[in-house]
Scaffold this active site. Structure first.
Site, mmCIF file in Angstrom:
data_model
loop_
_atom_site.group_PDB
_atom_site.id
_atom_site.type_symbol
_atom_site.label_atom_id
_atom_site.label_comp_id
_atom_site.label_asym_id
_atom_site.label_seq_id
_atom_site.Cartn_x
_atom_site.Cartn_y
_atom_site.Cartn_z
ATOM 1 N NE ARG A 58 0.552 -6.951 -3.640
ATOM 2 C CZ ARG A 58 -0.092 -7.538 -2.663
ATOM 3 N NH1 ARG A 58 0.278 -7.345 -1.422
ATOM 4 N NH2 ARG A 58 -1.119 -8.312 -2.910
ATOM 5 C CE LYS A 221 -6.366 -19.921 1.402
ATOM 6 N NZ LYS A 221 -5.987 -18.932 0.416
ATOM 7 N N GLY A 374 -3.298 -13.584 -5.601
ATOM 8 C CA GLY A 374 -1.841 -13.695 -5.637
ATOM 9 C C GLY A 374 -1.362 -14.908 -6.414
ATOM 10 N N GLY A 397 -7.804 -10.781 -1.705
ATOM 11 C CA GLY A 397 -8.964 -10.638 -0.829
ATOM 12 C C GLY A 397 -9.840 -9.467 -1.239
HETATM 13 P P1 AMP Z 1 -6.423 -20.171 -3.187
HETATM 14 O O1 AMP Z 1 -5.635 -19.398 -2.165
HETATM 15 O O2 AMP Z 1 -7.693 -20.709 -2.684
HETATM 16 O O3 AMP Z 1 -6.590 -19.376 -4.482
HETATM 17 O O4 AMP Z 1 -5.534 -21.434 -3.546
HETATM 18 C C1 AMP Z 1 -4.355 -21.347 -4.305
HETATM 19 C C2 AMP Z 1 -3.625 -22.651 -4.208
HETATM 20 O O5 AMP Z 1 -4.485 -23.683 -4.653
HETATM 21 C C3 AMP Z 1 -2.387 -22.763 -5.086
HETATM 22 O O6 AMP Z 1 -1.248 -22.799 -4.250
HETATM 23 C C4 AMP Z 1 -2.545 -24.094 -5.825
HETATM 24 O O7 AMP Z 1 -1.409 -24.895 -5.782
HETATM 25 C C5 AMP Z 1 -3.654 -24.744 -5.045
HETATM 26 N N1 AMP Z 1 -4.400 -25.722 -5.850
HETATM 27 C C6 AMP Z 1 -4.886 -25.588 -7.085
HETATM 28 N N2 AMP Z 1 -5.468 -26.724 -7.496
HETATM 29 C C7 AMP Z 1 -5.350 -27.612 -6.493
HETATM 30 C C8 AMP Z 1 -5.744 -28.963 -6.315
HETATM 31 N N3 AMP Z 1 -6.382 -29.631 -7.249
HETATM 32 N N4 AMP Z 1 -5.451 -29.548 -5.141
HETATM 33 C C9 AMP Z 1 -4.817 -28.883 -4.167
HETATM 34 N N5 AMP Z 1 -4.405 -27.598 -4.278
HETATM 35 C C10 AMP Z 1 -4.677 -26.967 -5.424
#
Ligand code: AMP
Length: 435
Positions: A58, A221, A374, A397
């Site tokens: 960054r 999320k 990220g 974001g």
């Molecule tokens: P996000 O901020 O929504 O992009 O989520 C990213 C996070 O989702 C990462 O830290 C991953 O470890 C987690 N992740 C990916 N696949 C899974 C899953 N099947 N179950 C739980 N967490 C997950």
């Protein structure tokens, strides 16, 4: 420009948002020679327990803007947040590590560090700067006025300089004082080279996609990404859903997903998007098999199962081998991919395979791909793939906001170009839009 669906007024308006940055002044549209410039960057870099920077991308990516200002003989006042100090001074979030690294990039220029970002002492430091020198301000989030977009705090910041440049792409979706409110008090403001590069990639990809255009959505999320799906149905040809997101979709389709992460409040929305995608010609692909475990932290049981046999006490943590094949099959013909969110818990070696295999496939097949968020960027770094992919965005974001067709407040507030060439928006409105 080809789209699958007849676009309604709301979608048309949203599509124009991504192109609106062309109406705004860029750093090269402004006479900066010998001026004092406040440049907002996003130096919110990851730090280890010893407060050492573990990834300085960054900082590196803003160097074109900082070098340019240096060459224009500007007095350069740099401002960035770091972490979440919660509106009060907290030395755990000071910019000392950033200052040390920034100095390394400018061995022949004096780089100063201020103890605050507003106030008479800071104003004096700015006055004493020689042309070409840099002053790094302290974290604006030490003040409650930053996040609250307080006009008085914004005015204090603006007192420091003649011109404002936003090169903080990753923070441009925030309406904070240093990203938004501050521009009220500048006669002239524009965006820097990093913002320009990011917006060019996204605007080309979203307003004039190479087809077939495939979007990969993962992470956990769901809420953040559902609006993206809503907007991209009809715009993308394929949407691949993996990661934790997939389980809300599988549950909405009636599968038992055991202890996997799901967002129960979104099941109805998901059902309606699955239905809508059928009508609008965007294909949504979900996993057909997954890797499950009993516990994430210390699993005693890990196996690959079809989605029809996920046990009550198991959670899905990666995509399975049949799913990898299916996703590769969709991707092999794709001419453009935007990928937001990992396909499994890639931080753990046992569950990184799906993300790694798909990343490798994109690289080996030279598929034009924009990686955002990220965690996706961290996954590419972890696998050592970061230099082999078309583009890794610095914004999570901010890129999601663009993928939802939103206008970024940090761009919207900048000065308009004097002569606006903006026929392209009208062209979209007039030419339609049917495939
Ligand atoms: P996000 O901020 O929504 O992009 O989520 C990213 C996070 O989702 C990462 O830290 C991953 O470890 C987690 N992740 C990916 N696949 C899974 C899953 N099947 N179950 C739980 N967490 C997950």
């Amino acid at each position: 420009m080809n789209y699958n669906k007849h676009l309604d007024d709301e979608t048309l308006e949203k599509m124009q948002n991504i192109l609106k940055f062309k109406q705004k002044k860029s750093i090269t549209d402004i006479d900066l020679r010998n001026k004092t410039v406040l440049v907002r960057v996003d130096f919110n870099v990851p730090l280890n327990d010893y407060r050492q920077i573990t990834d300085a991308r960054r900082i590196r990516f803003t160097l074109p803007t900082l070098f340019y200002l240096h060459n224009e003989n500007c007095k350069i006042v740099v401002i960035s947040h770091l972490g979440r100090p919660g509106g009060k001074k907290d030395e755990r979030f000071n910019l000392l590590p950033v200052y040390k690294r920034l100095k390394e990039f400018f061995p022949l220029t004096t780089v100063y560090r201020a103890k605050d970002c507003i106030g008479p002492e800071v104003e004096q430091m700015v006055k004493k700067l020689n042309p070409g020198e840099i002053l790094l301000l302290e974290n604006p989030r030490f003040h409650p006025g930053e996040k609250a977009n307080d006009p008085e705090f914004a005015r204090q910041l603006a007192k420091l300089a003649d011109i404002y440049i936003n090169d903080a792409f990753a923070t441009s979706h925030r309406k904070h004082a240093s990203t938004y409110g501050v521009t009220e008090y500048f006669k002239e403001s524009g965006y820097g080279f990093l913002v320009e590069k990011e917006l060019k990639f996204f605007s080309q990809a979203l307003s004039n996609p190479r087809r077939p255009f495939t979007v990969i959505l993962g992470g956990k999320k769901v809420k953040d990404k559902l609006d993206v799906i809503k907007y991209l149905i009809g715009v993308a040809d394929n949407i691949i859903i993996g990661g934790g997101m997939a389980y809300t979709f599988l549950s909405a389709k009636g599968y038992n997903v055991g202890k996997s992460v799901i967002d129960v409040s979104k099941l109805d929305d998901v059902r309606s998007y699955l239905h809508e995608s059928n009508l609008n010609g965007t294909k949504i692909y979900l996993p057909v098999d997954v890797v499950v475990c009993d516990e994430l932290d210390d699993p005693t049981h890990v196996e690959e199962v079809p989605i029809t046999t996920i046990q009550e006490n198991h959670m899905g943590v990666d995509i399975g081998s049949e799913t990898i094949k299916l996703f590769k099959d969709v991707l092999k013909d794709s001419k453009q991919v935007i990928w937001q969110g990992p396909l499994g818990v890639f931080e753990k070696e046992d569950f990184e395979n799906g993300t790694k295999e798909i990343a490798r496939f994109l690289i080996e097949n030279k598929i034009y791909s924009i990686i955002c968020g990220g965690d996706s960027a961290a996954a590419f770094e972890k696998f050592g793939f970061q230099d082999n992919i078309s583009f890794i965005s610095t914004g999570g974001g901010a890129s999601l906001a663009l993928m939802k067709g939103e206008l970024l407040p940090g761009i919207e507030c900048l000065s308009d170009k004097e002569e606006v060439e903006f026929t392209i928006v009208n062209t979209i409105a007039q030419k339609g839009i049917q495939r």
